[in-house]
Write a protein that holds these residues in place. Structure first.
Motif, PDB file in Angstrom:
ATOM      1  N   HIS A 238     -29.330 -62.052  -7.195  1.00 17.14           N
ATOM      2  CA  HIS A 238     -30.213 -63.148  -6.913  1.00 17.14           C
ATOM      3  C   HIS A 238     -29.222 -63.947  -5.343  1.00 17.14           C
TER       4      HIS A 238
ATOM      5  N   ASN B 222     -30.133 -66.232   2.724  1.00 18.45           N
ATOM      6  CA  ASN B 222     -30.951 -65.087   0.975  1.00 18.45           C
ATOM      7  C   ASN B 222     -32.510 -65.679   1.100  1.00 18.45           C
TER       8      ASN B 222
ATOM      9  N   TYR C 270     -34.828 -55.500  -8.571  1.00 17.74           N
ATOM     10  CA  TYR C 270     -33.930 -55.664  -7.211  1.00 17.74           C
ATOM     11  C   TYR C 270     -34.202 -54.514  -5.886  1.00 17.74           C
TER      12      TYR C 270
ATOM     13  N   ILE D 156     -34.180 -64.593  -1.352  1.00 19.35           N
ATOM     14  CA  ILE D 156     -35.001 -66.140  -2.456  1.00 19.35           C
ATOM     15  C   ILE D 156     -34.790 -67.401  -2.548  1.00 19.35           C
TER      16      ILE D 156
ATOM     17  N   ARG E  10     -34.324 -68.721  -7.428  1.00 21.04           N
ATOM     18  CA  ARG E  10     -33.730 -67.772  -7.455  1.00 21.04           C
ATOM     19  C   ARG E  10     -32.932 -68.625  -8.773  1.00 21.04           C
TER      20      ARG E  10
END
Length: 679
Positions: free
Chosen positions: A668, A564, A627, A566, A570
């Motif tokens: 996220h 991930n 995003y 982020i 997040r």
């Protein structure tokens, strides 16, 4: 009747319009048509209620008020004069053992120095109902189980435990509180809503014509029954007998009040009715008004030694004034120097209020005081520097909204300084160590306040925060899929209220506390070389924290890496969980949160699939979420931004706000897949 009949301590009484709608908050719809009636009998219970094992309206409730009843009437006694009697009747179903404490009841009342200034409890009855071998068993409260305890110099409390109460029981009690009008001149607030659901909440009051009460309704639930009708009122004395008005208010199936995220205080939202005594009129004898205006309030404050009197004390600050005057002639610089001096010199004791506790000079000498001490002395110093500065009164978020049509000193519980330099204005609160000039602490961000000028009439001003909860997080890292590792740097810049929160938590402590906090937030990281810039040097600037980190994925396999991007900051949970909401959303401040990530891949690796970019916009320019992920050469770039510019949203906007943050959480949580390209 003479004036001596009511030697009442009536500071701060005001006149309210009947069923007024202050600050968009008091929201009642009246329906004149009658709903289903419910008139139980004290001491008798129905089997269906006893057999209930869960409340259909709220399966999580540990108890439910089956009946919640109040009634207020007035009478005359030859010895004590006019009396107000409040009849209370409560019937509660205990659904879980956690609600058994409701069987322990305490009823406080006032006990003055003479019998004419004493309240008393009358006609107290109580019952507990259980099913025993399929039979209804009633257990009555015995008089010997009722205790009276003196809980203060002026308070006595009647206490009792309803007998044989257990899970599944229904408890019931009723009593009358009799109050001479010399003790209690207004009915208590009646709350239709509380922490426990109510099937039927009813309030009745019959007001004689010589008493003028102004009623203010509050909350977000619709009245099922609202009736008012003329009625001849006999209080037992020919002077006071005559026409009056009887009122009846009912709300059915009242949900429990849920303390939702982003509200001020529960009293701003629960459905209730308040009373204020406006006047007493005895034809041919007397008329006494208790209504106030804002002019009255301001005059009272100016004449009060604990407020206006303190603003006229300045000699102890003349030395500081002279030092600042010698340094600069610029008004803004003088303001900042004065603000920093009081901010650094004084320590806030944690108390709010509208009065100086020991006086601002003594507080200054002791280097400690309440918020009023600190901000009144700041006001005095700024006036000594020939700046236009005046006290600004407000109500903190925990104290409740300020209603501009209700002139009362009690509406306020906080004071800050207001400065005008040219066309610019500043709110100053020197009680906080790390607020910059022009920034109020979050507790003070509550709609409106009232400016009290040195000369002329006061006025209401809106409190619009110029700062938001602002932070920018950045990661620059090198990805090694073969080893399943990532190494790089992480930095975060805190601005606005994020910077204030950070400084309040960490500025006075050691740097290792920041290391520990980072480790707690991202426990999978190995963190080194933590650096902190601008702890407190420039309160207008951002706090900047950076570190080196290394992260390892134990589940990585050769040629592929899931991660991930982020990696910090997040949003993992939606703060709005309820399906629907009837209360406004009050964020206090705006939100500005950004994340930028740059991840360098080794040769031969690329994203397996490019995630879809997303932009979500709140209506009326309320906010925006974006995003985006893209790959430029061997660098993966990730950008995400959350911007909420409005601080207040109405209930009908709740679905949009909930969906907005749901999309944030979903994006996220999105994983990226890095794979080795086939050559």
């Amino acid at each position: 009747m003479t004036n001596s009949l009511l030697p009442i301590r009536l500071s701060g009484l005001c006149r309210r319009n009947v069923l007024s709608i202050p600050f968009l908050l008091f929201f009642f719809t009246f329906q004149a048509f009658a709903q289903d009636e419910f008139k139980p009998k004290l001491g008798l219970i129905d089997r269906a209620s006893l057999e209930m094992i869960a409340y259909p309206g709220d399966s999580t409730a540990d108890a439910v008020y089956l009946y919640d009843y109040g009634k207020v009437t007035f009478s005359y006694d030859n010895l004590k004069g006019l009396l107000m009697t409040t009849n209370i009747w409560v019937r509660i179903k205990i659904l879980k053992e956690s609600a058994l404490d409701r069987a322990s009841v305490a009823i406080p009342h006032y006990m003055g120095s003479s019998y004419k200034e004493q309240e008393w409890i009358d006609d107290l009855k109580g019952y507990t109902y259980n099913l025993d071998n399929d039979q209804i068993v009633r257990t009555e409260l015995e008089k010997k189980a009722i205790r009276r305890e003196k809980t203060s110099d002026t308070r006595t409390t009647v206490k009792f435990n309803l007998p044989n109460a257990k899970k599944g029981s229904i408890i019931e009690y009723s009593y009358s509180l009799v109050s001479p009008l010399t003790v209690r001149h207004e009915p208590d607030m009646w709350a239709f809503q509380g922490s426990t659901p109510r099937k039927w909440s009813e309030y009745n009051i019959t007001i004689p014509g010589f008493l003028d009460y102004k009623m203010t309704m509050g909350g977000y639930l619709t009245l099922d029954i609202h009736k008012q009708q003329p009625e001849n009122v006999s209080v037992g004395h020919s002077t006071y007998d005559g026409p009056g008005i009887a009122y009846r208010f009912v709300i059915k199936d009242v949900p429990a009040f849920v303390n939702e995220p982003y509200i001020t205080t529960a009293s701003d939202y629960i459905s209730k009715i308040n009373f204020e005594l406006a006047s007493i009129t005895i034809p041919g004898e007397m008329k006494k008004n208790f209504s106030q205006t804002w002019d009255n309030v301001e005059r009272t404050l100016d004449e009060a030694p604990w407020f206006g009197g303190e603003l006229r004390k300045s000699s102890f600050l003349k030395e500081v004034r002279d030092e600042i005057t010698a340094k600069t002639t610029d008004p803004a610089e003088r303001m900042n120097l004065a603000y920093k001096h009081i901010q650094n010199h004084m320590k806030w004791d944690g108390y709010s209020g509208l009065f100086s506790d020991t006086g601002i000079k003594k507080a200054y000498d002791n280097r400690k005081g309440n918020a009023c001490d600190i901000n009144l002395m700041l006001t005095v110093l700024l006036r000594e520097l020939d700046l236009e500065c005046n006290p600004f009164l407000l109500s903190t978020r925990s104290h409740g909204y300020l209603h501009q049509e209700i002139p009362m000193i009690e509406s306020f519980n906080y004071v800050v300084a207001h400065v005008k330099i040219g066309e610019k204005t500043y709110f100053l609160d020197a009680s906080e160590s790390y607020t910059k000039a022009g920034m109020l602490p979050e507790r003070a961000l509550n709609g409106f306040g009232r400016l009290i000028p040195k000369k002329g009439a006061g006025k209401f001003l809106e409190i619009i925060p110029g700062d938001s909860q602002s932070k920018l997080e950045m990661i620059t890292a090198t990805v090694s899929p073969e080893e399943g590792t990532m190494k790089g740097t992480y930095s975060i810049s805190y601005g606005g209220y994020e910077a204030l929160d950070w400084r309040s938590e960490y500025a006075a402590g050691a740097d290792n506390a920041v290391h520990d906090a980072l480790k707690k937030e991202v426990p999978e990281w190995k963190i080194q070389n933590v650096s902190i810039k601008n702890k407190t040097e420039d309160l207008k600037g951002t706090v900047n924290v950076s570190c080196d980190f290394e992260a390892e994925d134990e589940n990585a396999s050769p040629g592929v890496l899931y991660f991930n991007p982020i990696m910090a900051g997040r949003w993992t949970k939606n703060p709005f969980k309820s399906k629907e909401r009837i209360y406004p959303i009050d964020l206090g401040t705006g939100i500005s949160a950004s994340f930028i990530g740059n991840f360098t891949l080794p040769e031969g690796y690329a994203l397996e699939e490019m995630p879809k970019a997303e932009i979500v916009v709140l209506p009326d320019k309320g906010g925006k979420f974006s995003y985006q992920v893209r790959q430029v050469g061997n660098i993966i770039q990730v950008n995400t931004m959350i911007q909420v510019s409005r601080t207040r949203f109405m209930p009908e906007e709740y679905p949009d706000l909930k969906e907005f943050f749901e999309r944030v959480v979903q994006k996220h949580a999105q994983q990226l897949v890095i794979k080795k390209k086939n050559i």
